[in-house]
Scaffold this motif. Structure first.
Motif, short mmCIF file in Angstrom:
data_model
loop_
_atom_site.label_atom_id
_atom_site.label_comp_id
_atom_site.label_asym_id
_atom_site.label_seq_id
_atom_site.Cartn_x
_atom_site.Cartn_y
_atom_site.Cartn_z
N GLU A 62 0.82 -1.21 0.00
CA GLU A 62 0.00 0.00 0.00
C GLU A 62 0.86 1.27 0.00
OE1 GLU A 62 -2.91 -0.73 3.03
OE2 GLU A 62 -3.34 1.41 3.10
N LYS A 63 1.90 1.26 0.82
CA LYS A 63 2.69 2.49 0.97
C LYS A 63 3.54 2.78 -0.27
CE LYS A 63 6.34 0.18 3.49
NZ LYS A 63 7.14 0.04 4.63
N GLU A 64 3.56 1.84 -1.20
CA GLU A 64 4.38 2.06 -2.39
C GLU A 64 3.59 2.70 -3.55
OE1 GLU A 64 7.52 -1.61 -1.94
OE2 GLU A 64 5.51 -2.12 -2.60
N MET A 65 2.32 3.04 -3.29
CA MET A 65 1.48 3.61 -4.35
C MET A 65 1.33 5.11 -4.16
SD MET A 65 0.97 0.70 -5.75
CE MET A 65 -0.25 0.79 -7.05
N ILE A 66 1.71 5.87 -5.18
CA ILE A 66 1.62 7.33 -5.11
C ILE A 66 0.54 7.79 -6.07
CG2 ILE A 66 2.91 9.49 -5.49
CD1 ILE A 66 5.49 7.69 -5.31
N GLY A 208 -8.10 12.28 -14.87
CA GLY A 208 -7.43 13.12 -13.86
C GLY A 208 -6.92 12.39 -12.65
N ILE A 209 -6.85 11.06 -12.71
CA ILE A 209 -6.16 10.35 -11.61
C ILE A 209 -5.35 9.19 -12.17
CG2 ILE A 209 -8.17 8.89 -11.01
CD1 ILE A 209 -7.01 9.23 -8.00
N GLY A 210 -4.16 9.06 -11.65
CA GLY A 210 -3.29 7.96 -12.03
C GLY A 210 -2.55 7.51 -10.79
N VAL A 211 -1.63 6.58 -10.99
CA VAL A 211 -0.86 6.12 -9.84
C VAL A 211 0.54 5.75 -10.30
CG1 VAL A 211 -1.42 3.61 -9.94
CG2 VAL A 211 -1.08 4.71 -7.73
#
Ligand SMILES: Cc1ncc(COP(=O)(O)O)c(C=O)c1O
Length: 386
Positions: A62-66, A208-211
């Motif tokens: 989880e913490k690796e997703m920006i 307008g959203i990516g990761v």
């Protein structure tokens, strides 16, 4: 006349179930996820849940997703952010000639900043050579960026082989997976991927959203300043409704992945067979095996891209000649130029058709009939002129 959308690789219609998931969030979950009170905590729960779903889909944490504003920003941050933060380890970057402009323009910017960039060629079928990549690697190489699936041809690149080549090298491996995410099985650990970009609007999610997935241990300079969000890598208040929409779109994509891939394969075969039944002369650009079923890039000898696209649009068929960003100006495709050489006729007469939620077997065969009639008319006109 029914308009038929055959440009899903440019963007996709939002799934109604995604819109339904997002709608209440706009008004009911308005807290700032950084706030400590109950309103903020509720927003954070939604954000964390979306992050978890995205992470699990590629076997990341989880913490690796920006979260970013889309694929372009994810590509920029991965490449420029890591290059800037790892300058002390070297100044060499490797990418390929057929990347999306979100990557090509980012590395060009780095060239202007003094970095040295190698642009790997691809073969006639649109596949990058792992051996050439091996030859290009030096002790100075800090970033390697190779796309997962090409957006113009649908050709799948040898990602796992590249990941394994780079396993014992200092270079960080980034892949632009905008055209693969939610469609193919991706496992960042098995495939040795250090960074991966994805975007919601390619999988029936919101614009307008990516990761950006970026391994925990990767040093990355932020390109924005002002807050602590996204572990300081992408500061700014997060877009909760969009994150919820991205999550729902991905869940649906995963649930229907196998069925969709089969259906798109049927669409592709139906489309190509219909053209053949009309005696249309065409060539499919790109590897016949290593390709996603949703994209087919076709060369029509004796025609030209601008005339084709205008006539298709007049007859209600929406397709494109390459990436959406360059389609308006109909620039020659740098992807086909990389595959065939700059002077090749296929660069000026190839069209990308891409299948998705707006298609049915019936409208795909109807589109093929319309396309065939246009090609016949244009090639006849040309014959009469000469
Ligand atoms: C391969 C690839 N990379 C990056 C992008 C850019 O993504 P976005 O439109 O979300 O900025 C696209 C969109 O066309 C793409 O196809």
């Amino acid at each position: 006349m029914e308009r038929i959308y055959m440009d899903h690789a440019a963007t996709t219609p939002m799934d109604k179930r995604v819109a339904e998931a997002m709608t209440p969030i706009f008004t009911e979950v308005f807290g700032n996820p950084s706030s400590v009170h109950a309103f903020g905590r509720l927003a954070r729960q939604y954000l964390d849940s979306a992050r978890r779903t995205l992470a699990r889909s590629i076997q990341a944490r989880e913490k690796e997703m920006i979260f970013t504003s889309g694929g372009t920003e994810a590509d920029n941050l991965a490449i420029i952010g890591t290059a800037m933060a790892n300058r002390d380890k070297g100044n060499h970057i490797i990418t390929t000639m057929q990347e999306h402009h979100a990557v090509l323009d980012a590395v060009q910017y780095l060239e202007e900043q003094g970095f040295h960039v190698t642009y790997l060629p691809v073969n006639e079928t649109g596949i990058v050579s792992v051996d050439k990549l091996k030859e290009a690697l030096t002790d100075e190489t800090i970033v390697v960026s190779v796309m997962y699936v090409n957006n113009e041809t649908g050709v799948i690149q040898p990602i796992e082989a590249i990941g394994s080549l780079l396993k014992d090298h200092q270079a960080m491996f980034h892949t632009d997976a905008v055209q693969a995410f939610g469609l193919l099985d991706i496992d960042v650990n098995r495939e040795g991927i250090d960074m991966l970009s994805a975007s919601a609007h390619k999988i029936n999610g919101p614009n307008g959203i990516g990761v950006l997935y970026a391994g925990d241990d990767i040093a990355m300079a932020s390109m924005q300043f002002g807050g602590e969000q996204e572990r300081k890598r992408r500061p700014g208040t997060e877009n909760i409704p969009a994150a919820v929409g991205f999550k729902r779109a991905l869940e649906l994509a995963m649930e229907y992945k196998l069925v969709r891939n089969d259906v798109y394969e049927q669409y592709k075969q139906t489309f190509l067979e219909a053209l053949a039944n009309h005696n249309i002369r065409y060539y499919v650009n790109g590897d016949a095996e290593q390709t996603v079923p949703s994209i087919v890039n076709i060369s029509f000898p004796g025609t030209n891209v601008e005339t084709l696209l205008t006539n298709f649009d007049l007859d209600g068929v929406a397709a494109s000649s390459g990436s959406a960003c360059t389609a308006g100006s109909v620039e020659p495709s740098h992807v086909l130029a990389a595959m065939f050489g700059r002077g090749d006729e296929r660069i000026t007469n190839s069209i990308r058709f891409s299948f998705g939620a707006f298609n049915t077997i019936d409208n795909v065969s109807e589109a093929a009939d319309r396309v065939a009639e246009i090609i016949k008319r244009l090639t006849n006109e040309r014959r009469q002129e000469t």
